[in-house]
Scaffold this active site. Sequence first.
Site, PDB file in Angstrom:
ATOM      1  N   THR A   1       0.843  -1.198   0.000  1.00 60.36           N
ATOM      2  CA  THR A   1       0.000   0.000   0.000  1.00 60.36           C
ATOM      3  C   THR A   1       0.875   1.243   0.000  1.00 60.36           C
ATOM      4  OG1 THR A   1      -1.556   1.298   1.342  1.00 60.36           O
ATOM      5  CG2 THR A   1      -0.122  -0.207   2.523  1.00 60.36           C
ATOM      6  N   ASP A   2       0.332   2.340  -0.500  1.00 64.35           N
ATOM      7  CA  ASP A   2       1.056   3.612  -0.431  1.00 64.35           C
ATOM      8  C   ASP A   2       1.243   4.082   1.008  1.00 64.35           C
ATOM      9  OD1 ASP A   2      -1.624   4.164   0.008  1.00 64.35           O
ATOM     10  OD2 ASP A   2      -1.740   5.844  -1.386  1.00 64.35           O
ATOM     11  N   GLU A   3       0.424   3.556   1.932  1.00 63.06           N
ATOM     12  CA  GLU A   3       0.475   4.019   3.314  1.00 63.06           C
ATOM     13  C   GLU A   3       1.747   3.606   4.054  1.00 63.06           C
ATOM     14  OE1 GLU A   3      -2.980   3.997   5.750  1.00 63.06           O
ATOM     15  OE2 GLU A   3      -4.342   3.725   4.062  1.00 63.06           O
TER      16      GLU A   3
ATOM     17  N   TYR B   1      -2.518  -0.464  10.815  1.00 58.19           N
ATOM     18  CA  TYR B   1      -2.690  -1.106   9.508  1.00 58.19           C
ATOM     19  C   TYR B   1      -1.436  -0.964   8.655  1.00 58.19           C
ATOM     20  CZ  TYR B   1      -3.670  -1.115   4.508  1.00 58.19           C
ATOM     21  OH  TYR B   1      -3.574  -1.315   3.155  1.00 58.19           O
TER      22      TYR B   1
ATOM     23  N   LYS C   1       1.424  -3.696   7.225  1.00 57.21           N
ATOM     24  CA  LYS C   1       1.752  -3.855   5.808  1.00 57.21           C
ATOM     25  C   LYS C   1       3.247  -3.611   5.565  1.00 57.21           C
ATOM     26  CE  LYS C   1      -0.700  -4.525   2.821  1.00 57.21           C
ATOM     27  NZ  LYS C   1      -1.125  -5.810   2.200  1.00 57.21           N
TER      28      LYS C   1
ATOM     29  N   ASN D   1      -7.563   2.513  -3.940  1.00 49.84           N
ATOM     30  CA  ASN D   1      -8.346   1.836  -4.973  1.00 49.84           C
ATOM     31  C   ASN D   1      -9.827   2.182  -4.846  1.00 49.84           C
ATOM     32  OD1 ASN D   1      -7.304  -1.096  -6.599  1.00 49.84           O
ATOM     33  ND2 ASN D   1      -5.898   0.384  -5.707  1.00 49.84           N
TER      34      ASN D   1
ATOM     35  N   ASN E   1     -10.368  14.694   0.448  1.00 50.32           N
ATOM     36  CA  ASN E   1     -11.522  13.836   0.717  1.00 50.32           C
ATOM     37  C   ASN E   1     -12.826  14.623   0.635  1.00 50.32           C
ATOM     38  OD1 ASN E   1      -9.914  11.601   1.069  1.00 50.32           O
ATOM     39  ND2 ASN E   1      -9.834  11.764   3.295  1.00 50.32           N
TER      40      ASN E   1
END
Length: 297
Positions: free
Chosen positions: A105-107, A129, A133, A159, A228
Amino acid sequence: RECLLRGWMVYGIDKCTYVSNTRLIKEFEAFPNFKFKNIDIKDMNHLYDCDYVINTAAESHVGNSIIDSQQFIDSNIVGVKNLLDLVRLKPENCNSRPIFLHFSTDEVYGDINSGQHVETEILKPSNPYSAAKAAADMLVLAWSRTYDLRYIILRPTNNYGIGQYPEKLIPLCVKNLTRNKKIRLHDEGKPIRNWLHAQDTTDAVMTIIESNKYNEIYNVAGGFEQTNLETVKKILLAYGLQKNFKNFIDFSYSRQGQDVRYSLNDSKIRKLGWRPKKVFDEEIESIVQYYKENFIW
């Protein structure tokens, strides 16, 4: 679905949690080249013959990880370790061991105020999270170095598309609107995200496989970013609510460990010929319409 349509043999593994769309199993089982096993990746004790192990399995909702991280450790770390061991212990007397294609993930990079993350940066995850990852990414790299496993790590941005469970922003907004509930928008909607359509993510995977590249990390971005709040406004418009958008939003919530902005430099995969083709503003209306017509508990 893309693999099956290409005629590839696919062995699907899923533990079928609350987020699973089990209706897809029936669709996929219509293909003679599909097999399915309902099992947790951390409990698998046999790896069938294959060319790639494509690991999209993960606990992925940041909010859930903040409440209780244990399942994230089990799935995102212990599960990945088990898959890696299944690959490294695969006997090579019959065929070569499969390539481990891991969805990250980009996170894992943490947030960035300006500029873009590149694949070689040090990882600085901000929440349980993304920490889980990032740990998985480190396991993949270590198993490759120690056991000579071939790998690909894919780090996509946010996504979107039809099929997400409504804890993710777009389907959750539609679900709340359908239930006459306000959209709880974290941190006044100021965090910035880069949106990547699921089909473009699929195309990225196919591009990498067809390139015969491995032992590489690839960022995959959607080509544009927005706050957002901007995303939610577009959802409201697609829903048919064109006035007084603030009446439908609750701005009171702030998330712990909130990342202010994600942005990836994906020039590496673009050199393989991949480009995002889907345009968010052209896709959002049909996606919102789908969730208006298909309520998901």
